[in-house]
Each structure stands twice: as C-alpha cells, then as structure tokens.
Design an enzyme around this catalytic site. Structure first.
Site, PDB file in Angstrom:
ATOM      1  CG  ASP A 283      -2.180   0.897   0.929  1.00 17.68           C
ATOM      2  OD1 ASP A 283      -2.135   1.707  -0.025  1.00 17.68           O
ATOM      3  OD2 ASP A 283      -3.169   0.803   1.682  1.00 17.68           O
TER       4      ASP A 283
HETATM    5  C1  BGC Z   1      -5.131   3.201   0.201  1.00 13.45           C
HETATM    6  C2  BGC Z   1      -5.366   2.116  -0.828  1.00 13.45           C
HETATM    7  C3  BGC Z   1      -5.283   2.691  -2.219  1.00 13.45           C
HETATM    8  C4  BGC Z   1      -3.940   3.377  -2.382  1.00 13.45           C
HETATM    9  C5  BGC Z   1      -3.722   3.940  -3.773  1.00 13.45           C
HETATM   10  C6  BGC Z   1      -3.929   4.053  -0.089  1.00 13.45           C
HETATM   11  O1  BGC Z   1      -3.944   5.183   0.704  1.00 13.45           O
HETATM   12  O2  BGC Z   1      -5.011   2.606   1.482  1.00 13.45           O
HETATM   13  O3  BGC Z   1      -6.605   1.515  -0.621  1.00 13.45           O
HETATM   14  O4  BGC Z   1      -5.443   1.672  -3.167  1.00 13.45           O
HETATM   15  O5  BGC Z   1      -3.865   4.446  -1.447  1.00 13.45           O
HETATM   16  O6  BGC Z   1      -4.556   4.982  -4.065  1.00 13.45           O
END
Ligand code: BGC
Length: 764
Positions: A283
């Site tokens: 993530d």
């Molecule tokens: C989130 C994810 C997301 C990623 C990319 C993160 O802050 O936890 O769910 O896919 O950002 O946007």
C-alpha cells in the site's frame, strides 16, 4: 491474438515493425517467455520493475518519462486517460533498453466515470447480478481509459463502524463478502485479465485491515488465529480463488508484525497455503512506514524486510530503487528474492496481455475520445438500477412511503442538493457535476404533478475543525462548503418550508469525507447541526421522511423514534437522485438488506450477528441476572444484519428438511415457502444460517451460509430450496484444520438474521 510477422517471431525480444518491446514466441509458455526476458535484464532493470509510482505533483511528466526510459519504473497509478498514459507507454516500449511495457492502475472501487453506489451500498442489494453489473461496467469504462489494473475489490471485514473505510467494504459477514469478492473479481477480469475490456483485480487490504483496534485507521490489528481464519481471511481467499491477479498488502500490523514485513502472511499463508501466483503490491508508502512501526531501523532494513516477505512492488516510495542494489551486492538480499518479485510483476503484465500488445487498452491517438467525460446512457441506467437495489428501508410507519406524486414536498437537509457527496469516497474518475442530487431526482420524477420546496436547513456540521479536517483529505479542492447563514436562520427557513408542505423529506447524514480513509469517528450520531434541524422539523407535525446518506452504520435511536419513514441510501452514485426518487415514489419497491449490524450506541461496538456463543448469554426478561449485557441499554442491535423492509410484506413458512440426517460428503435440502402477503409486487432476500449445536471449539450463534433474492408478485408464494452440504458445516478447529464435525446442526431460514425459522438435522 494478432498474427505476428515472421521477423518478430524469430527475433523474439527484438523490436518488430509492428510492435516495439518483447513478446512471446508462438507456443512459448508464459514461464519460458519470462525466463528468457529476465535473462536479458540487468539488476537495475529488474529493480526498476518493482517500482509503482503515483502520478502526481512529485515528478513532472518529463521526469517520469525519463525514469521510465531508463527502466526505473514498472507501473503507475493515478493517471486516467489514454492521452496521459500513451507517452509513458511510449517511453517504456520505444525508449527503454528492453522495451518492457508499463501497466497503469487506479482505484476503480465502485465505478469509474459512471459512479455506482459505494461498496457497502452494493452489498446491501444482496444482488450478485447487480454487483457484477457495477464491476463489469467499471472495467469497461476504466479499460477504455487505458487502465490495466484496479486496486479492488476491497474485502476487509468490518465490525466496527467507527472505521471510516467501512464504506469501502462489503460489511461484516465472511460469507456475504466472500460471495461478493468472487463476483466482483470475475466481473472486473471478464473472460481474462488480458481482454482489452478487462481490468486485473488486486484484492485488498491483505490482511485484516478492517479490524484496526478501536476502529481508528492505521491502528494495529491483534487477533486470534481462529478468528482470523474463520472470519477475516475468507474473503481474500475467495477473491484469489476466483483468479484475482493481484493483492494489495495492508498498512496494519498482524499480530505484532506489519503486513508489509510479514513473512508468515505473505509467504506461508498467501503463496504456500493458498497458492497465490500473482503480484503483491504494497500500500501507499507502507515500506517506508516499517521504520515508523519500529521493525526496521532505517530504509535499507525496511526494503530488506519487505522484499524478503514477498512484497513484489513498492508503491509510492523509492526504497527498493535506492536500497535493493546495495542489499543484493552485500548479499543481504539474495538475487533469488529479486527474481521472484520481478517474475510476478512481469507475470502480471503478461496476464494483462501487455506483452501481446502494450497498447491494447491505450489504442491509437486518432481513436482517443474527444471528451473523456462523455456520458453513456446505458451505464447511467445501470448505475440507477444498482442504486435502487442498494437502498434499505429501515422504517415505514402507517405506509408513509411511497409518497404520492402530487402536493407539496419540503425537501431539506445539507445533503439534499450536494452533488459531490452522492459520489461517496474513492469515486475514481467520476465527475461530481454529472451526479444527480435528490432535489433534481424529485423534481424530475414529479414533473408538473407536484411541487418541491427546497431549504438547506443546516450545514453538515457546524464544527469548523471537522470541516477543515475533511477539506484537507485527498480531494483536489475543498469540498465541504459551509452556508455562512446563522444556523437559526437556516432552520427557520426549513421549518417555514415544512409548514407549507404535505410531507417533509430530510436528506441528512455524513459528508462523504466523513466515511473515508483516515476518517474514523468516536460518535455515530448524525452531527448536531442536522439533529437540531430534524428536531425543529418534527415540531411541525408534518410526516417526516428521513433519507440517510452515510457510509457506516449510525446511531439512529432518535431518528428511529421520530421519523415516520427512514430510508438508508448510503452514497448512491451518479444516479443517486433518480434512484432515491424511484424508491420514495414507489416506482421501485425497496429490497435491500443491511450487510452490517447497526449498533444502538458506540458503547455497544462491536455489534455483529455471528458472535461466538457464551456461557452466560444475555437472557431477556431476567434483569440483573449475571448474564452478558450492558445494563444501560438493550443488548441486541438497533437494526440487525440482514434486515430491511419493503412496501409489501412477506411470510416464511416453517422449514421442511429432505432428511433428518446427512451422511458424510452428502447433502440435504431445506425448503421454505415464501409468500408475498402484501398488496404490491416485491423482492426480498431469503437467508439461510447454520448453527453448530456442539463442536470441539466454541462456534458462532449462527452463520450465513446461503441466500436467495426472490421476486414475488402480490399474493404469490414460492417454495425456496437450499442445498445444505458438508462444506457448509466446516470450520477451523483448534489445530486450524478445516473440517466438519459430526453431530446436530440447526438450519435457520428467514428474512433477516433474527427473524428465522429453525429445523435440526444430524451430520452422521
Ligand atoms: C489506500 C489504498 C489505495 C492506495 C492507492 C492508499 O492510501 O489505502 O486503498 O489503493 O492508497 O490509491
């Protein structure tokens, strides 16, 4: 598949006149092709493939293209048009040494250009066709925008509505969420993730993110193995078994070790036990966060831990790029670990069809749409249909709903005419200007048959600190707009409108940012400004219809006691206003059921229906009797899992079992007769629960194991049969073996998790 010129076939990795970049030879297997490609790659080129960057203000397009051409980026996210992505793909396939294509990812969670209801709302439909339609439409739109991968589905089980990301998931139940996970992955990936109109699904957030302590985002997760296996892991597994090509790793710790450094989670469970063969991405910034978790003393150690655990791509940080070359040279990271990660990244690109044609979703510039935001009537119709099916009627006293088309409706509330809030969080490439508010929806439905008088009545909240917080979330621009008028004046205007009307419709709840990543709450009330408005409206004595817009279960005690009708609409997407109007006027008879329990208060959390059995369960009617309860309020939820009303009524007969016992490996049938006993055609969800009467470990009071959405004409009845087989009786025992134990089981069938009929059989 295209027929390749002979020259390119022979050259293999050479650039052909038709297509730059490496491509498989005829009859060459995926593994052989990737091995051949990897044999050509330098260490730096390999490490470059492991970097997933966010397109944003940090780097200019020129810098990005340079990095790509130098082989230092494997994929991107957050760029969403063919025009944006084509130059990056050109840089990769035409200007990098080996011409390895990029992939382009995005958070396509509940729609893309056309925004569907949020995931929690879709789960409320219990309608797998509707959910598949939403995901398929999203994939068609996003792939047409040149995207290859989505960071979805988000299948984190959530039993704590304080957590803002409850809105992004499909609720509290392992079975329902697993069913939705499968359907969504299949619909996103279509016939294959290589199809030009498919997206590769990356299921998230692996694992257990929904169980952050206290519902506070990014907090730790500490959980017994049995609960993990039984309740929280099944949806990820279901998505993977359905073929999800990717996994996004959670930001949280899992029993003391961050998921991004958790070798047990990523290797032993995911790859060895479950046989996952796809790509694992971190993530956002999660590898850097390993130092803040305190399991790595610096970036070098963080990179080492993450690659060792099996995080193939690092999202939005440069640690792999900076640290892996040195770590390999010093021998601290074996080359085999790098190769494993590169193999998965290239494998995902192969599976997305990018080695056959890196431009398969980007197309040629001459075919670029003149207007990327052009609306599709078909997709809007799909969004409207899914949104109608996603609403849950919680109360309807004296047939307040459906409303008549005529007379005067006072429409009040800060969410009644707010386009942006209709979209919910993670609304991808949706454009708020294209969404339909409830005000517009009511007016469109009424035409000249009645009148809508609108008054805002209140701001979402009067707490400026909260407004500031919400406006600093990751939106492009401040989105909570405060009406500067004094609260009293706004309420007075709304009350005046109510007095002149036949009925009051109040659209209240949370602005979308309140149910979002990083938006955890300690209270589940509708904010005070709106509660004051509701109280004032109540004094008019006019029928009060409360239309809720929110992304989590709320504490609705006051609303339940005071509203004549209560309709949960969540954030219903681009077609919100039309879909809600369809339900309010009875053009669609509501059929949604709650995919998550609504607690009576924050103090009652966690409130979920499938809790383990107790030695001293609460026994109603025996006060002060040393059974498990809170003495200040009732123990059961305000609205149970599976609950939802209709404009008609249904009855369920007693259960008939095809046999009193089930042999090992066998099955029996459980049937009920469901009757539409009311005056209208309608749909309901018949739910089947199983209760294990006695087992070697403590088992839940009941568990959902089947459901059927059934449409019945007024007066019609139908026999609904469920197959019950041994697989439905299995659970993880103390040794974490998945097996059914002989003995008695209760089959329960009903229209919510509490109102059930029961019958007993024995597993021999
Ligand atoms: C989130 C994810 C997301 C990623 C990319 C993160 O802050 O936890 O769910 O896919 O950002 O946007």
């Amino acid at each position: 598949m295209r027929i390749l010129p002979l020259l390119a076939v022979c050259a293999g990795l050479a650039v052909s006149s038709v297509q730059a970049g490496p491509r498989p030879m005829p009859a060459e297997s995926k593994d052989a092709f990737i091995a051949r490609l990897m044999a050509q790659m330098t260490l730096d080129e390999k490490i470059g493939q492991l970097r997933l960057i966010s397109i944003g203000p940090d780097m200019t397009h020129e810098q990005i293209n340079k990095e790509i051409a130098a082989g230092r980026i494997g994929g991107t996210f957050n760029s969403v048009t063919r025009g944006e992505n084509r130059p990056m793909q050109d840089a990769a396939v035409k200007h990098s040494r080996l011409g390895i294509p990029m992939f382009f990812a995005y958070d396509v969670v509940h729609g893309h250009r056309t925004v569907f209801p949020i995931s929690l709302a879709q789960a409320s439909s219990w309608d797998m066709q509707a959910i598949a339609l939403a995901a398929r439409t999203s994939a068609i739109e996003a792939s047409a925008d040149s995207l290859d991968m989505t960071f979805a589905p988000m299948v984190d089980i959530s039993r704590d509505p304080r957590w803002g990301r409850t809105s992004e998931g499909f609720g509290e139940d392992p079975y329902l969420v697993s069913e939705i996970a499968k359907v969504t992955v299949r619909a996103l990936q279509g016939s294959s993730p290589a199809a030009p109109d498919s997206l590769m699904a990356s299921v998230k957030h692996f694992a257990l993110y929904g169980a952050v302590e206290g519902g506070r985002d990014y907090n730790i997760v500490d959980m017994s193995p049995m609960r993990m296996y039984q309740d929280y892991l099944p949806p990820y597994r279901a998505a993977i078994d359905a073929g999800a090509g990717g996994v996004m790793v959670a930001l949280n710790t899992v029993n003391g070790i961050p998921a991004s450094a958790n070798t047990w989670l990523m290797q032993d469970l995911l790859r060895k036990d479950w046989g996952f063969k796809g790509v694992a991405v971190s993530d956002h910034g999660a590898i850097e966060e390993l130092t803040r978790h305190g399991v790595a003393k610096d970036g070098r150690e963080a990179a080492r831990l993450a690659i060792k655990a099996g995080i193939d791509m690092s999202m939005a940080d440069t640690l792999y790029l900076k640290e892996l070359p040195g770590l390999v040279k010093s021998g601290d990271v074996p080359m085999g670990d790098i190769d494993n990660a590169v193999r998965e990244v290239l494998g995902a690109k192969y599976d997305m069809g990018l080695f056959d044609d890196p431009y398969r979703r980007i197309g040629a510039a001459k075919d670029d749409p003149p207007d990327v935001n052009a609306e599709s009537r078909l997709h809007r119709a799909a969004a409207r249909d899914v949104a109608r099916r996603s609403q849950v009627l919680l109360e309807n006293r004296d047939g307040t709903l459906p409303l008549k088309k005529g007379g005067t409706i006072a429409l009040v509330g800060p969410l009644a005419d707010s386009r942006v809030d209709m979209m919910g969080s993670w609304s991808a490439a949706g454009v708020p200007e294209q969404s339909v508010t409830l005000l517009e929806g009511l007016r469109d439905a009424l035409g000249d048959r009645g009148k809508v008088v609108y008054a805002r009545g209140a701001n979402v909240t009067d707490d400026q600190a909260i407004v500031d917080y919400l406006n600093f979330l990751n939106w492009d621009k401040p989105e909570v707009e405060q009406d500067p008028r004094p609260a009293g004046d706004m309420i007075a205007e709304a009350v005046e409108a109510a007095r002149r009307a036949d009925v009051v419709v109040a659209a209240v709840g949370e602005s979308r940012g309140m149910s979002h990543e990083s938006s955890s709450r300690t209270s589940l009330f509708i904010p005070g400004s709106q509660r004051e408005l509701l109280k004032a409206l109540k004094t008019t004595g006019k029928p009060l219809v409360i239309v809720l817009m929110n992304g989590r279960p709320l504490d609705l005690n006051w609303e339940r006691a005071n509203a004549d009708a209560l309709l949960e609409t969540w954030y219903a997407g681009t077609e919100a206003g039309h879909a809600i109007a369809d339900v309010l006027f009875g053009d669609y008879n509501p059929s949604g059921k709650l995919p998550i329990s609504f607690p009576r208060s924050v103090g009652q959390i966690p409130t979920y229906y499938n809790h383990l059995r107790l030695g001293r369960p609460f026994t109603p009617g025996k006060p002060g009797n040393y059974t498990s309860q809170y003495f200040e309020e009732k123990t059961d939820p305000l609205y149970p899992f599976g609950y939802g009303l209709s404009y008609t009524s249904f009855s369920v007969s007693g259960i008939t079992l095809s046999a009193p016992s089930m042999p090992r490996g066998g099955r029996i049938q459980a049937s009920v007769t469901v009757k539409n006993t009311g005056p209208r055609d309608g749909e309901t969800v018949v739910q089947l629960y199983i209760r294990d009467v006695a087992a070697s470990v403590v088992r839940p009071v009941k568990e959902l194991k089947g459901f059927r959405k059934v449409a019945l004409k007024a007066g019609e009845s139908r026999v609904i049969r469920f197959d019950v087989d041994e697989a439905m009786l299995k659970f993880f025992n103390a040794k974490l073996e998945y097996a059914a134990e002989p003995g008695d089981f209760d089959v329960q069938i009903g229209l919510d998790s509490e109102a059930v009929k029961s019958a007993r059989f024995e597993l021999l």
